[in-house]
Design an enzyme around this catalytic site. Sequence first.
Site, PDB file in Angstrom:
ATOM      1  N   ASP A  36     -21.982 -73.983  86.666  1.00 37.09           N
ATOM      2  CA  ASP A  36     -23.301 -73.515  86.237  1.00 37.09           C
ATOM      3  C   ASP A  36     -23.464 -73.828  84.755  1.00 37.09           C
ATOM      4  O   ASP A  36     -23.295 -72.960  83.892  1.00 37.09           O
ATOM      5  CB  ASP A  36     -23.419 -72.012  86.500  1.00 37.09           C
ATOM      6  CG  ASP A  36     -24.845 -71.525  86.374  1.00 37.09           C
ATOM      7  OD1 ASP A  36     -25.745 -72.373  86.213  1.00 37.09           O
ATOM      8  OD2 ASP A  36     -25.067 -70.304  86.420  1.00 37.09           O
ATOM      9  N   LYS A  56     -19.049 -76.194  92.016  1.00 40.29           N
ATOM     10  CA  LYS A  56     -20.302 -76.537  91.359  1.00 40.29           C
ATOM     11  C   LYS A  56     -20.450 -75.624  90.154  1.00 40.29           C
ATOM     12  O   LYS A  56     -20.638 -74.417  90.287  1.00 40.29           O
ATOM     13  CB  LYS A  56     -21.503 -76.366  92.296  1.00 40.29           C
ATOM     14  CG  LYS A  56     -22.822 -76.784  91.660  1.00 40.29           C
ATOM     15  CD  LYS A  56     -23.995 -76.534  92.566  1.00 40.29           C
ATOM     16  CE  LYS A  56     -25.277 -77.064  91.915  1.00 40.29           C
ATOM     17  NZ  LYS A  56     -25.552 -76.455  90.584  1.00 40.29           N
TER      18      LYS A  56
END
Length: 809
Positions: A222, A220
């Site tokens: 940022d 994931k």
Amino acid sequence: MAKLADYNKKRNFKQTHEPKGGSNDNKSKPKKLRFVVQRHHASRLHYDVRLELDGVLKSWAVPKGPSLYPKDKRLAMQVEDHPIDYASFEGIIPKGNYGAGVVTIFDSGYYEFTEARNAKEFLQALKKGSLKFKLHGHILRGEFALVRMKGQEDNAWLLIKHKDRYAWDEPYDSENSIQQEVKQAGIDFKKDKTVELPKPMLAKLADHLPEGTEWRYEKKYDGFRILATRGKGGVQLYSRNGKDMNALFPSVVEELSSLDKYVWLDGELVIEDKQGNAHFQLIASGEPIPSNLTLRYYVFDILRLEDEYVTDYALKEREELLALLFRRIKKTKIVRLTQILQGTVQHVKAKAEKEHWEGVIAKETNSTYLQGKRSSSWTKFKLRNSQEAVICGYTSPQGSRSFFGALVLGYYRDGELVYIGNCGTGFNTKSLKNIYATMQKQVSGHKPFDEQVTVAKEKEVTWLRPLLVCDVYYSEWTTDGRLRHPVFKGLREDKDAEEIEKEDPMKNEKNEDLITIGRKKVQLTNLNKVYWPKEHYIKGQMIAYYEQIADYILPFIKNKPISMHRFPNGITAEGFFQKDVDTDNIPDWVKTAPIHSESTGKETDYIVCNDKATLLYIANLGSIEVNPWLSTYQKPEHPDFAVLDLDPNGTDFQELIQVAKTTHEIFEELKVPAFLKTSGSTGLHIYIYLNKKYTYDVARDFIELVAQMVQEKHSNTTSLVRDPKKRKGMIYLDFLQNRRGQTIAAPYSLRPKEGATASAPLRWDELTSKLRIADYNIKTMLKRVKEIGNPWATLWDSPVNIKQVLAKL
């Protein structure tokens, strides 16, 4: 030229015919300085005023265009310098490029200084923020001034016409001088659908990662979610909320331009250091980025390839297409494919924690891509808690800090701002200054929360329009709904404030649930099944709606036999009606009533819904509609309500509104309290409360009488004939709903219609030309009852005495 660095950075001259400008700009200086005003029909229509000075065109974007009326003070936003050659530019800037749209010359000529003695003094006046000059154009003539606005950002100016013999003594609109074909060219360009706007699929937050061979995992990132299209008009980058991101990231545009296929891509744009750590706060500023950092666009999905939409392909098939596609990109310094992680959930989590990732994304390998929808087929697991928030104000700085002390944060719940605390950490000197400058544009002086909400250090707060969005880290939520230890992460220009809601993890990963209401246990199943495909509303949302609306709907269905209209596979599959239930195969707490059926001569066991548990049991069976009788099972021949059903039968809805108003007037003349609701489909229902005083025959005859009175006043548009073939194009005044065994959608009932509409009780003053049945739906009804309560609250105090009414006629 250094002066044109910003101009050149924003443009790809392989795709746009705008002049590049160069060393020849200063070789043949004319004796007179040129000016040009260009009409620019881009995403928003505006006019660009450009003055030749210091070898370039100093430029201002004027949204409303220049005016010859001295009382008009037109906003003018200073933009990057343009090359001298731009003074003669007209044409189309292709879609996918900065400023895409149609450019035409509105006026041109030369200008003179009116106070400055030479160009050097005029440049000094420019720096001071006050320019005075005289235009010699074909349209714009005489003295003008450009004055920088005080207290605003440095690029905000006002363009003002001075009073002289060229000034107008009435308001002036530049558009009145534009030929229709020029206007139409801009309109046609904006309507051109060669570049469509894709919408991202969204992941649901979970408190743990799902396991199994059907799941695969990826980092994931940022950063900012970016969707990229490569089409005939070139490359276009969109943020999640549809903003044009080309100007911020021209390097990504350039690299994707090497693709020779028409594609839609989905990915995350990140700014990283050599260790792979993200620098989120820098993204909003765009390029250029510090030399020690790297810009990356990690692509993880494909939505379209040439003329084929591939969103219905399984994820594993879309990944194979992506791998093949990336072999065609010549350079991949910035654009990269997302790495698929191998190993168990435990191995993936350990790697993520060791490398200090933002989190992990889990995706089902057979999942399709659902544009604009949030689905549990994509699950996100965060290693560090974060929450998007709306910046609603800021407090005064304390001690040695400058600019501001803390941000006042909120999010939207059911359309209302909810206060979630103040954030005073996570800033440095530069970010304090930049955020403060951004906030100054939104100062409002009005508290955006409910006045009853107490905000920390409220006396120190400067309130803002709730438009700015940020991300914060936090340790946990407090019991009163505040963020504990929030730390500022960065501004988000890629999201709109209205979409910011509290992000709660999915604690129940199962597709079922067992809930307890009092002593009754309701088994809920297939909660993730999609019932409304277009909106992607699921069965669980429908059940949640009925759980929350129960107190409003139950009084209208109490003790009444229920006919279930079941759609177990959603509204696009075939539904069916069910009256009779098998009493041996339902929970023993579900009340039923045996009622003699005149058509079959047998007893029919109807469900009777008197409590929330039964309501949810019915909803779990896929009964989207709640269809009660108008009478109770105890007194089946004596209805509680009489109903006039106004069926538009395909006619204009505005005419239906007029007919409903006439009906209301007639009921008022008869001194009969009548109550209005939408059907949730196409028509309107008008109820009167009888309180079981009369038989169905009396109720039907009375409603037929009212319908006849309405029909007399609308003889050309209404009909009392039941046969649809004999009343084509006529509004049907249906009084035959008033019969034993006849059902009608209950107030507050959902309908198996597009948009998940609800049958909404209304006040009579809401019966206006603005009324739209679609406005009342699964998303809006709960907020409505919270705000206005029950519009029919007086119904139970208003039983109608039909005999008394008829005696007066």
